[in-house]
Motif scaffolding. Structure first.
Motif, PDB file in Angstrom:
ATOM      1  N   LEU A   1      -6.218  -3.089  -0.357  1.00 40.12           N
ATOM      2  CA  LEU A   1      -6.793  -4.427  -0.163  1.00 40.12           C
ATOM      3  C   LEU A   1      -6.388  -4.949   1.221  1.00 40.12           C
ATOM      4  CD1 LEU A   1      -8.340  -6.715  -1.625  1.00 40.12           C
ATOM      5  CD2 LEU A   1      -6.141  -7.547  -2.449  1.00 40.12           C
ATOM      6  N   ALA A   2      -7.351  -5.531   1.945  1.00 37.69           N
ATOM      7  CA  ALA A   2      -7.092  -5.959   3.330  1.00 37.69           C
ATOM      8  C   ALA A   2      -5.939  -6.960   3.401  1.00 37.69           C
ATOM      9  CB  ALA A   2      -8.352  -6.571   3.906  1.00 37.69           C
ATOM     10  N   ALA A   3      -5.086  -6.742   4.398  1.00 34.01           N
ATOM     11  CA  ALA A   3      -3.897  -7.580   4.561  1.00 34.01           C
ATOM     12  C   ALA A   3      -4.275  -9.053   4.691  1.00 34.01           C
ATOM     13  CB  ALA A   3      -3.105  -7.113   5.776  1.00 34.01           C
ATOM     14  N   VAL A   4      -5.401  -9.325   5.354  1.00 36.30           N
ATOM     15  CA  VAL A   4      -5.785 -10.725   5.572  1.00 36.30           C
ATOM     16  C   VAL A   4      -6.061 -11.439   4.251  1.00 36.30           C
ATOM     17  CG1 VAL A   4      -8.260 -10.216   5.944  1.00 36.30           C
ATOM     18  CG2 VAL A   4      -7.213 -12.219   7.033  1.00 36.30           C
ATOM     19  N   ILE A   5      -6.617 -10.702   3.292  1.00 38.25           N
ATOM     20  CA  ILE A   5      -6.902 -11.300   1.971  1.00 38.25           C
ATOM     21  C   ILE A   5      -5.603 -11.539   1.220  1.00 38.25           C
ATOM     22  CG2 ILE A   5      -7.996 -10.843  -0.269  1.00 38.25           C
ATOM     23  CD1 ILE A   5     -10.182  -9.356   1.280  1.00 38.25           C
ATOM     24  N   ILE A   6      -4.701 -10.570   1.330  1.00 43.27           N
ATOM     25  CA  ILE A   6      -3.411 -10.733   0.653  1.00 43.27           C
ATOM     26  C   ILE A   6      -2.673 -11.933   1.243  1.00 43.27           C
ATOM     27  CG2 ILE A   6      -1.166  -9.669   0.252  1.00 43.27           C
ATOM     28  CD1 ILE A   6      -2.616  -6.984   0.162  1.00 43.27           C
ATOM     29  N   ARG A   7      -2.658 -12.028   2.566  1.00 43.97           N
ATOM     30  CA  ARG A   7      -1.929 -13.118   3.211  1.00 43.97           C
ATOM     31  C   ARG A   7      -2.457 -14.484   2.781  1.00 43.97           C
ATOM     32  NH1 ARG A   7       2.441 -13.612   3.587  1.00 43.97           N
ATOM     33  NH2 ARG A   7       3.243 -12.529   5.396  1.00 43.97           N
ATOM     34  N   GLU A   8      -3.782 -14.562   2.598  1.00 40.64           N
ATOM     35  CA  GLU A   8      -4.385 -15.825   2.163  1.00 40.64           C
ATOM     36  C   GLU A   8      -3.832 -16.280   0.822  1.00 40.64           C
ATOM     37  OE1 GLU A   8      -8.738 -16.058   1.447  1.00 40.64           O
ATOM     38  OE2 GLU A   8      -8.777 -15.662   3.617  1.00 40.64           O
ATOM     39  N   LYS A   9      -3.702 -15.293  -0.096  1.00 39.12           N
ATOM     40  CA  LYS A   9      -3.324 -15.643  -1.469  1.00 39.12           C
ATOM     41  C   LYS A   9      -1.819 -15.568  -1.720  1.00 39.12           C
ATOM     42  CE  LYS A   9      -7.672 -14.226  -3.297  1.00 39.12           C
ATOM     43  NZ  LYS A   9      -8.456 -13.095  -3.710  1.00 39.12           N
ATOM     44  N   PHE A  10      -1.108 -15.004  -0.784  1.00 39.09           N
ATOM     45  CA  PHE A  10       0.299 -14.660  -1.006  1.00 39.09           C
ATOM     46  C   PHE A  10       1.066 -15.203   0.201  1.00 39.09           C
ATOM     47  CE2 PHE A  10       2.894 -10.777  -2.600  1.00 39.09           C
ATOM     48  CZ  PHE A  10       2.954 -11.255  -3.888  1.00 39.09           C
TER      49      PHE A  10
ATOM     50  N   LEU B   1       4.933  -9.437   3.556  1.00 40.78           N
ATOM     51  CA  LEU B   1       3.756  -8.558   3.623  1.00 40.78           C
ATOM     52  C   LEU B   1       4.009  -7.448   4.637  1.00 40.78           C
ATOM     53  CD1 LEU B   1       0.780  -7.772   3.128  1.00 40.78           C
ATOM     54  CD2 LEU B   1       0.115  -9.581   4.737  1.00 40.78           C
ATOM     55  N   GLY B   2       4.033  -6.211   4.133  1.00 44.40           N
ATOM     56  CA  GLY B   2       4.194  -5.041   5.003  1.00 44.40           C
ATOM     57  C   GLY B   2       2.895  -4.266   5.073  1.00 44.40           C
ATOM     58  N   VAL B   3       2.610  -3.712   6.236  1.00 51.67           N
ATOM     59  CA  VAL B   3       1.377  -2.941   6.427  1.00 51.67           C
ATOM     60  C   VAL B   3       1.699  -1.623   7.125  1.00 51.67           C
ATOM     61  CG1 VAL B   3      -0.904  -2.923   7.536  1.00 51.67           C
ATOM     62  CG2 VAL B   3      -0.021  -5.055   6.588  1.00 51.67           C
ATOM     63  N   SER B   4       1.162  -0.523   6.595  1.00 51.40           N
ATOM     64  CA  SER B   4       1.301   0.779   7.262  1.00 51.40           C
ATOM     65  C   SER B   4       0.266   0.873   8.366  1.00 51.40           C
ATOM     66  CB  SER B   4       1.044   1.929   6.281  1.00 51.40           C
ATOM     67  OG  SER B   4       1.976   1.898   5.244  1.00 51.40           O
TER      68      SER B   4
ATOM     69  N   ASP C   1      -3.549 -10.361  10.930  1.00 54.91           N
ATOM     70  CA  ASP C   1      -3.716 -10.659   9.506  1.00 54.91           C
ATOM     71  C   ASP C   1      -2.498 -11.341   8.893  1.00 54.91           C
ATOM     72  OD1 ASP C   1      -6.181  -9.488   9.661  1.00 54.91           O
ATOM     73  OD2 ASP C   1      -5.627  -7.638   8.602  1.00 54.91           O
ATOM     74  N   GLY C   2      -1.394 -11.332   9.627  1.00 53.30           N
ATOM     75  CA  GLY C   2      -0.206 -12.023   9.129  1.00 53.30           C
ATOM     76  C   GLY C   2       0.864 -11.121   8.550  1.00 53.30           C
ATOM     77  N   ALA C   3       0.874  -9.836   8.936  1.00 60.00           N
ATOM     78  CA  ALA C   3       1.925  -8.923   8.438  1.00 60.00           C
ATOM     79  C   ALA C   3       3.300  -9.383   8.923  1.00 60.00           C
ATOM     80  CB  ALA C   3       1.659  -7.508   8.930  1.00 60.00           C
ATOM     81  N   ASP C   4       4.312  -9.129   8.079  1.00 54.35           N
ATOM     82  CA  ASP C   4       5.695  -9.447   8.457  1.00 54.35           C
ATOM     83  C   ASP C   4       6.388  -8.261   9.110  1.00 54.35           C
ATOM     84  OD1 ASP C   4       6.132 -12.165   7.496  1.00 54.35           O
ATOM     85  OD2 ASP C   4       5.738 -11.292   5.512  1.00 54.35           O
ATOM     86  N   TYR C   5       5.951  -7.065   8.729  1.00 53.24           N
ATOM     87  CA  TYR C   5       6.525  -5.868   9.336  1.00 53.24           C
ATOM     88  C   TYR C   5       5.501  -4.745   9.284  1.00 53.24           C
ATOM     89  CZ  TYR C   5       7.261  -3.809   4.712  1.00 53.24           C
ATOM     90  OH  TYR C   5       7.047  -3.282   3.454  1.00 53.24           O
TER      91      TYR C   5
END
Ligand code: TZP
Ligand code: MG
Length: 218
Positions: A101-110, A115-118, A131-135
């Motif tokens: 699921l796209a990080a941007v969608i997760i960041r919106e709801k969470f 939020l980590g992204v590979s 998208d707002g990843a933390d790491y």
């Protein structure tokens, strides 16, 4: 200036233990996690994958048990991929890859969770940052047997390359990292190492976690 959230995330990353039931050599994952925490892991990710992975209620039940251990020991509990599970458990964060699921969608709801992204390319990293990843999770740094669909081995150069490009977001290296190689990963510019098999299948989980902590705090 580096903001407070970035500093807090960096402090969580030195020894990031990732595990699911199939990584524990038939041992009880709860015991493995407790030993890893005793050895000093700084963050935990529940990653229930592979042929023998638990599903449905059994998966939720195991996640709950591991989350409880994390809560008792003040170790944040991160869920791999499964956004619904992360929401159901009110996990501390989620880690997603490029096919999830796209990080941007997760960041919106969470919004206030970790939020980590590979990422494998600078473009993916820049998108994750937007998208707002933390790491970022970068790898596989070395050959790994813990991920069937792993990309090509990237070496520690990928971390240097991202840093040289000006990426300042916290980074963990992942893939085939041992206590012996952890220092090189940090020296390349990572804030921590993300590890499955070296810790989960160690004959002395606590001691191995301690070795990682020593190697990453040099
Ligand atoms: N992503 C890239 S490599 C990898 C993942 C999840 C597996 C890491 O496991 P190990 O056992 O530490 O090589
Ligand atoms: Mg994934």
């Amino acid at each position: 200036m580096v903001d407070k959230r970035t500093e807090q995330i960096k402090e969580l990353l030195p020894v990031y233990f990732i595990m699911g039931s199939s990584n524990c050599n038939g041992r009880n994952p709860v015991d493995v996690l407790e030993e890893a925490i005793a050895g000093g892991i700084t963050l935990f990710q529940f990653r229930e994958k592979g042929e023998s992975a638990l599903t449905g209620k059994e998966k939720v039940r195991l996640a709950e048990r591991l989350q409880k251990v994390c809560q008792e020991n003040h170790i944040p509990f991160i869920v791999n991929d499964d956004f619904e599970l992360a929401i159901e458990l009110d996990a501390d964060g989620i880690h997603v890859g490029q096919d999830d699921l796209a990080a941007v969608i997760i960041r919106e709801k969470f919004s206030n969770k970790i939020l980590g992204v590979s990422a494998h390319t600078i473009e993916e990293a820049e998108q994750a940052i937007k998208d707002g990843a933390d790491y970022l999770g970068l790898g596989p740094i070395y050959p790994t047997r813990s991920k069937d669909d792993a990309e090509e081995v990237a070496g520690t150069e990928i971390i240097k390359r991202f840093r040289d490009h000006g990426i300042t977001l916290p980074i963990v290296g992942i893939g085939g990292i041992s206590p012996e190689s952890a220092e090189q990963v940090i020296q390349a510019g990572a804030d921590g190492v993300a590890v499955i098999s070296s810790i989960a299948s160690s004959s002395d989980v606590e001691e191995t976690a301690k070795s990682f902590l020593r190697a990453t705090s040099k």
